[in-house]
Each structure stands twice: as structure tokens, then as C-alpha cells.
Design a protein around this motif. Sequence first.
Motif, PDB file in Angstrom:
ATOM      1  N   THR A 104       0.827  -1.206   0.000  1.00 39.57           N
ATOM      2  CA  THR A 104       0.000   0.000   0.000  1.00 39.57           C
ATOM      3  C   THR A 104       0.859   1.253   0.000  1.00 39.57           C
ATOM      4  N   TYR A 105       1.914   1.234   0.773  1.00 41.31           N
ATOM      5  CA  TYR A 105       2.826   2.384   0.812  1.00 41.31           C
ATOM      6  C   TYR A 105       3.387   2.662  -0.582  1.00 41.31           C
ATOM      7  N   ASN A 106       3.760   1.611  -1.290  1.00 41.22           N
ATOM      8  CA  ASN A 106       4.349   1.799  -2.618  1.00 41.22           C
ATOM      9  C   ASN A 106       3.341   2.301  -3.637  1.00 41.22           C
ATOM     10  N   LEU A 107       2.086   1.910  -3.488  1.00 43.72           N
ATOM     11  CA  LEU A 107       1.063   2.460  -4.376  1.00 43.72           C
ATOM     12  C   LEU A 107       0.923   3.971  -4.187  1.00 43.72           C
ATOM     13  N   ARG A 108       1.179   4.419  -2.965  1.00 41.77           N
ATOM     14  CA  ARG A 108       1.073   5.845  -2.654  1.00 41.77           C
ATOM     15  C   ARG A 108       2.378   6.600  -2.924  1.00 41.77           C
ATOM     16  N   HIS A 109       3.489   5.881  -2.988  1.00 47.41           N
ATOM     17  CA  HIS A 109       4.799   6.516  -3.188  1.00 47.41           C
ATOM     18  C   HIS A 109       5.564   5.761  -4.283  1.00 47.41           C
TER      19      HIS A 109
END
Length: 466
Positions: free
Chosen positions: A174-179
Motif C-alpha cells: 500500500t505504501y508503494n502504491l502511494r509513493h
Amino acid sequence: MTRHKAVVISSVLLSLGAVAVATPAAGDTRQQSSATVLVPVSEAPASAQHAEPVVAAVERSAHTLRSTDPEGSLRDLQALGRMVRGADVVGLGEATHGSRDFFRMKHRVFRYLVEEKGFRSFALELPWSSGVRLNEYVLDGKGDLKNIAHEEFQGSYRIWNNQDYLDLIEWMRTYNLRHPDDPVQFMGDDMGYAGPESYERVTGYVARRYPQLLNRVTELYRGLAPATDAGTYGEEYFKLPLAERRERAERTGKVYDLLRQQRPAGADRRAHLWMVQDARAIHQMAKGMAFDFDDEDQVAEMMKLRDQVMAENVAWWRTHTGDRILLSAHNTHVSYDSFDARYPKTQGAFLRDALGADYVSIGFTFYKGAFKAFGAEDNVMRTYRVGAARPGSNEHTLDKARQDDYILDLRTVPAPARAWLGKERATWNIGAGWPDPVRYTTALGRAHDILIHLHDVEATTYLGTP
């Protein structure tokens, strides 16, 4: 090979505790519902007067932890951020391999280090090839996480197939989808297995870039890549004659040496480095399996090699990704000081040699609680519970502080506590197998830089096969 011996050898890949089979029992045993309760042997009880200055010093220095929940405020971890300082690799241990609160706290610490300190990689004592598959999921969403976990968390590594680790990995995705331009990554640093994808990456690269070497590499790797699931592959590998396991290691070593002698130019250099690391991981696995597990000295050498391999892989990742890394492992691995004579040198000690002050070790202690572990006699996963730590143990004194859960910088505590931390005494050191007949002692101040103490822990939610 007896069933008990097979369990012992398999579990050694995760824990020193599971290889101790001939030492007097650590304490009294009693039954409590379906969970087994074992209480550790203690040192001679310390007097209350002697403990009071130590407890007072701990209370003055301890920073209260508000929660182990990875969601919500991280303000209480600011003190930990100051303790970590500028380290590039932070080793975060665990006093059991199967307690929810340790895993959730690791998630929480990693989230803090990512959001506040610029850390970008999470490393786990998991095979390199398994880490690559999980990293492909974390970075690009490749595959289904539950299926990957089912396929890669097998054999002794199946203890990682728990809800808490899957929650952490999903948070990373999820973090990577946002960053997307500043992603976090997942790596496995261990040597217990090399999946078929590793062999395919090596031979595929050789076919494209060094076609003149393809026949040689293919022949050396012939019959080595797994053709079954990871758990079955590991069981069958242990049954091979010692001479055959050593011959396999000789072949994988030849491939590794051959490929690292090549000198690519320009843009191809990075791809070459990663291909050679795959070949290295394949050889690490084969070399680790090429010891005589009937010889106690050989087992100790294998365990030293394993921690050296894990340290080298983490250092390699740091160099070639530039990431700051949270390293997750048992207390035994992240520490500087071995908990047992059969554990000649730890991953933490190797990393301190390599990185100096760029490595920081954080240990966990707990007073009482529950955990998942393999049954030492039958390899079945169960929930076990241990009662309150006995007087004279590290945990008994640490738990006298008014704070239930706290963080303590062992390098800066007042003199009474520092002297107490420098002496060995009984400690909880629960690995992958249980019951463990060994009585463990450690001097916490020599083992770690920082300590996280939890009053009570509960077992993780296990998702794999029993």
C-alpha cells in the motif's frame, strides 16, 4: 534418520533452540488447557535491596511504549529514533519466533523508520529467493500474497506464515502504491532454500549475455533446481548422502566463481551484479547443506556460516540499493554476543565488524506470555504459554519497573543498571522448536544497544499447515 532428528536439523535453519536435544531440562513443566507451560530456571534470587537501585535506574531511563499496534500515533517511538541515531542497519530481534506482539511491534517500528527516518528496506531471515518473490509483490503487485506465502513459507520457514507478517507486507504494498517514486523493499537474507526462479534468472542471463558459458553453467546446475514444493525439497535434500551434498556445493561454487570473474561494461554492470548475487545465494544454500549434521562441531560451523551469510547479504543489499534497512531476526541473530557456545558468532557481530556504528542492535524481552512453535518431537505447530519469569532472571528484574512496556537505551542507563546489564543471568530465548531443554543466559548490555521490554505477549495467528 529418526523423525526427531529430522525435526531438529530442519529447525536449525531458524533457531539454535531447536538443536539442543541432550541438555538437562530448563525448568518445571505443567499442562494448562491445550498449551504447554514451561518456566525457566533462575539464578539465585537477588535480594530486594540489591534489585532496588537497578529498577530505579531502569525506571528513570525507560521510555514508555503506548502500544504495539502498528496503526495510529508513533509519537512514543521518537525516543527510539534518537537512540538509533544515524545507523543504516537496525537489527530488531524477538524473544520468540511466534508471538504476535513482537511482529506487530516490528511493523510499527518499520513504519516509524520509513516515515520519519528514511528507511526503505525490511530484511527477514528468509531465503534470498523467497525475498525476491515477495519484493516483486511489494514493488509491482506481482502474484497473490497468500499464495506466495503458502509456497515460500514452508519447512522451517512456515512459522512466518502468520497474519502479522502478511499485514506488514500488505502495508508495504500500500505504501508503494502511494509513493511509486520512493518505494520500500523486502529482502530475504537467509540460506535455507534457493527457489527455481534463482536458477532461471542465472541461466537466462547467461544465455543472453554469455552464451559461450551456457552449456557449462547448465551442466553444473543439472538436477539441482527444485522440482517440488519448498518444504518437500528441503526434506529430501537433508536425506541425501553427505558426499552428494558436498558434490552439489562444489558445482554451485564453480558457477558462482565462473560468473563473478566476468567483467561486464556500462549499463550491463548492475544486471550482472544481481545475477551473480543469485548465483551466490544458490551456492550459499548448497554450502550450508554440505555439513555433517551428526557432528556437533560441524553443526556449530554451519551455524557460524549461516549468520555470516545473512550479514553479508544484508551488507550487499545496503551497498547496491543504498537503502537503510530494518533487519528482523531472533534476538540470537541480531545480538553481538552469542547466547550459546554452539553459536560461535552472530549476524549482529558480523555486521558490527563490517559496518561499525552504522549497525545498531535492538533486543526484545518479555515477562510472560504465549507463542507459536514447532513441537520438538513431532514438528507440529502449536500454541505454548510460559508463566512469569523466575526471580534472578533478566526479565524478572526488568518487569519490576513501573512501566509495563518500554524502550531502554542500554548504552546510557545509570551506573547501577549498566553494571547489572553487564552480567549474565537466565533469560527467555525461545526459538522455532519447543520444548527446548537448554538453559540460556545472556548479559543484555553486551548483547544489544537498545532493549524493548513487553510485560505480556500473545501468540500470533498462524495461517499455515500445522
